[in-house]
Design a protein around this motif. Structure first.
Motif, PDB file in Angstrom:
ATOM      1  N   UNK A  62       0.606   4.822  -7.517  1.00  0.00           N
ATOM      2  CA  UNK A  62       1.329   4.937  -8.241  1.00  0.00           C
ATOM      3  C   UNK A  62       2.643   5.501  -7.549  1.00  0.00           C
ATOM      4  N   UNK A  63       2.189   5.928  -6.278  1.00  0.00           N
ATOM      5  CA  UNK A  63       4.018   6.196  -5.575  1.00  0.00           C
ATOM      6  C   UNK A  63       4.749   4.751  -4.924  1.00  0.00           C
ATOM      7  N   UNK A  64       3.733   3.899  -5.051  1.00  0.00           N
ATOM      8  CA  UNK A  64       4.463   2.904  -4.233  1.00  0.00           C
ATOM      9  C   UNK A  64       5.126   1.735  -5.710  1.00  0.00           C
ATOM     10  N   UNK A  65       4.358   1.387  -6.830  1.00  0.00           N
ATOM     11  CA  UNK A  65       4.453   0.585  -7.847  1.00  0.00           C
ATOM     12  C   UNK A  65       3.740  -0.126  -7.397  1.00  0.00           C
ATOM     13  N   UNK A  66       3.669  -0.843  -6.633  1.00  0.00           N
ATOM     14  CA  UNK A  66       2.717  -1.688  -5.354  1.00  0.00           C
ATOM     15  C   UNK A  66       1.010  -1.911  -5.477  1.00  0.00           C
ATOM     16  N   UNK A  67       0.272  -3.296  -5.484  1.00  0.00           N
ATOM     17  CA  UNK A  67      -1.224  -3.248  -6.289  1.00  0.00           C
ATOM     18  C   UNK A  67      -1.542  -2.928  -4.859  1.00  0.00           C
ATOM     19  N   UNK A  68      -3.026  -2.525  -4.982  1.00  0.00           N
ATOM     20  CA  UNK A  68      -3.756  -2.801  -3.282  1.00  0.00           C
ATOM     21  C   UNK A  68      -4.067  -4.605  -4.259  1.00  0.00           C
ATOM     22  N   UNK A  69      -4.167  -4.798  -3.043  1.00  0.00           N
ATOM     23  CA  UNK A  69      -5.018  -6.360  -3.002  1.00  0.00           C
ATOM     24  C   UNK A  69      -5.954  -6.857  -2.829  1.00  0.00           C
ATOM     25  N   UNK A  70      -6.298  -6.254  -1.536  1.00  0.00           N
ATOM     26  CA  UNK A  70      -7.396  -6.595  -0.469  1.00  0.00           C
ATOM     27  C   UNK A  70      -8.053  -4.893  -0.118  1.00  0.00           C
ATOM     28  N   UNK A  71      -8.906  -5.356   0.880  1.00  0.00           N
ATOM     29  CA  UNK A  71      -9.621  -3.173   1.183  1.00  0.00           C
ATOM     30  C   UNK A  71     -11.008  -4.100   1.898  1.00  0.00           C
ATOM     31  N   UNK A  72     -11.238  -3.198   2.895  1.00  0.00           N
ATOM     32  CA  UNK A  72     -11.929  -3.779   4.273  1.00  0.00           C
ATOM     33  C   UNK A  72     -12.957  -3.018   3.783  1.00  0.00           C
ATOM     34  N   UNK A  73     -14.238  -3.317   3.875  1.00  0.00           N
ATOM     35  CA  UNK A  73     -14.834  -2.418   4.204  1.00  0.00           C
ATOM     36  C   UNK A  73     -16.154  -2.138   4.783  1.00  0.00           C
ATOM     37  N   UNK A  74     -15.728  -2.843   6.093  1.00  0.00           N
ATOM     38  CA  UNK A  74     -16.427  -3.266   6.788  1.00  0.00           C
ATOM     39  C   UNK A  74     -16.075  -3.605   8.350  1.00  0.00           C
ATOM     40  N   UNK A  75     -16.830  -3.906   9.964  1.00  0.00           N
ATOM     41  CA  UNK A  75     -16.592  -4.563  10.917  1.00  0.00           C
ATOM     42  C   UNK A  75     -16.758  -5.529  11.040  1.00  0.00           C
ATOM     43  N   UNK A  76     -17.516  -6.432   9.878  1.00  0.00           N
ATOM     44  CA  UNK A  76     -17.974  -8.005   9.751  1.00  0.00           C
ATOM     45  C   UNK A  76     -16.450  -8.687   9.344  1.00  0.00           C
ATOM     46  N   UNK A  77     -16.547 -10.085   9.945  1.00  0.00           N
ATOM     47  CA  UNK A  77     -15.736 -11.193   9.929  1.00  0.00           C
ATOM     48  C   UNK A  77     -15.289 -10.540   8.519  1.00  0.00           C
ATOM     49  N   UNK A  78     -16.212 -10.937   7.853  1.00  0.00           N
ATOM     50  CA  UNK A  78     -16.202 -11.312   6.042  1.00  0.00           C
ATOM     51  C   UNK A  78     -15.589 -10.405   5.310  1.00  0.00           C
ATOM     52  N   UNK A  79     -15.609  -8.807   5.763  1.00  0.00           N
ATOM     53  CA  UNK A  79     -15.655  -7.550   5.415  1.00  0.00           C
ATOM     54  C   UNK A  79     -14.649  -7.326   4.253  1.00  0.00           C
ATOM     55  N   UNK A  80     -13.458  -8.570   4.624  1.00  0.00           N
ATOM     56  CA  UNK A  80     -12.438  -7.936   3.426  1.00  0.00           C
ATOM     57  C   UNK A  80     -12.593  -8.835   2.382  1.00  0.00           C
TER      58      UNK A  80
END
Length: 401
Positions: free
Chosen positions: A368-386
């Motif tokens: 809302x602040x930037x008008x820029x989409x969140x494209x990726x989220x990190x959901x853990x410490x694993x190598x493939x948790x992005x």
């Protein structure tokens, strides 16, 4: 003949015989040596590697011999191999997990760590939604860093719908709340990663403050690109943080991606320029540039990032600029975001450590602040948790039982 004359005669005879014996011995030895030389096989020529500095043919004169033995040829340039450098051949190269369905797989991790949805559903399930109940809902949203503006809109819409529908059924209330949260997350925004360009590598810059997991995110993003069937080259343009280049190179080696780096403390723009050039020559799909993030020197950092972008654009456009934010910092992340968007054209947000915070509302606030989409989220410490961000899956995890 006197007796003395006879003695001298015998002495002369003895010396004569000795001289004759020495002469015969010398003649025989010389003849035998010549015969050995004539019958001995010719010596084998010296092997080529022993003739350092010379060509296959012997130089014709001493001047030519002197020149040929002192001139050093330039070293051979190793052919570019973007997907399998020598240090990573064999079993060391990993196969990243496919990106499709990653967020669905990680939803339980997000649901366990984020109590926002459960708290809201508990209040909405009450028999009587009075002003105190709506104040609790407002507090829960604000505590989760949804932001004042978005919180007000969500509450106003929920009040109206529950009043019009007159519903108290938990499943219906959950459905209403889910729709409001999804709407606030702007599902209409384009979240496609620009990792493919026509006739050249796509260039992706990754920016952010040190400590947000920026270099680690670059490594995980390289795995995302490889998992989607594309080749990637890494540019270690964070030349000031100790071991940043080594860390990035290690991530690259795990998926067979080459890393272009420069000397510690060197010019980041030069490294970025070389990375794009090498990636173009090697025909890779994506060049991923890690940058420095020393926010305590704000002016210098912003000037540096601007320079890196300008230098890259001498060879072609920057297709994607991803800003890495730590979700646990909440509203402080918005302050960081504003600083970076003043200089570079941020096209997407990467939220790290989202599984370790109750402030999941920062996704709504930052968009809302930037008008820029969140494209990726990190959901853990694993190598493939992005994971690629999906609003519906995210809200479903927030409101999971």
């Amino acid at each position: 003949m006197t007796e003395s004359s006879s003695i001298w005669l015998w002495v002369a005879i003895v010396f004569g015989l000795l001289a004759l014996g020495f002469a015969l011995t010398f003649y025989v030895s010389r003849t035998r040596g010549r015969r050995d030389l004539e019958t001995r096989p010719p010596a084998a020529p010296a092997p080529p590697e022993a003739r350092v500095g010379e060509d296959a043919e012997e130089p014709r004169d001493s001047a030519t011999r002197s020149i040929s033995s002192t001139v050093e040829l330039p070293p051979m340039v190793e052919p570019f191999a973007p997907t399998l450098p020598p240090s990573t051949r064999g079993s060391l190269v990993e196969t990243p997990e496919p990106t499709a369905g990653r967020m669905q797989r990680l939803r339980s991790r997000l649901a366990r760590s984020n109590g926002l949805g459960r708290g809201l559903l508990t209040v909405l399930s009450r028999e009587n939604l009075d002003d105190a109940a709506w104040e609790e809902i407002e507090e829960a949203l604000l505590t989760a860093d949804v932001g004042v503006g978005a919180t007000t809109e969500i509450i106003d819409n929920l009040k109206e719908q529950t009043k019009v529908l007159g519903t108290r059924d938990p499943s219906e209330l959950r459905h209403l709340l889910a729709n409001e949260l999804i709407t606030a997350l702007r599902p209409d925004l384009d979240r496609t990663l620009a990792t493919k360009a026509q006739g050249r590598p796509a260039v992706v810059m990754v920016v952010g403050v040190n400590g947000t997991g920026k270099t680690t995110t670059c490594g995980k993003l390289a795995r995302v690109i490889v998992a989607d069937g594309r080749s990637v080259l890494l540019g270690a343009a964070d030349t000031f943080r100790a071991a940043a280049a080594d860390q990035l190179a290690t991530w690259g080696e795990r998926v067979g991606a080459r890393t272009v780096r420069g000397p510690e403390g060197g010019d980041p723009a030069s490294v970025a320029f070389d990375a794009v050039r090498v990636g173009t020559e090697g025909g890779v799909d994506t060049v991923l540039i890690d940058t420095a993030g020393r926010l305590h020197t704000k002016v210098g950092l912003m000037d540096e990032l601007g320079k890196v972008k300008r230098v890259i654009e001498k060879q072609g456009p920057v297709d994607e600029t991803l800003l890495v934010l730590d979700a646990t910092t909440g509203q402080n992340g918005l302050i960081q975001a504003r600083v970076f968007t003043e200089v570079v054209d941020v096209t997407g947000i990467v939220l790290t450590k989202l599984d370790g915070t109750a402030k999941g509302g920062i996704v709504i606030a930052v968009q809302r602040e930037l008008g820029v989409p969140v494209k990726l989220v990190g959901l853990g410490e694993g190598a493939d948790d992005l994971a690629l961000f999906d609003p519906t899956t995210f809200v479903d995890a927030l409101l999971a039982d």
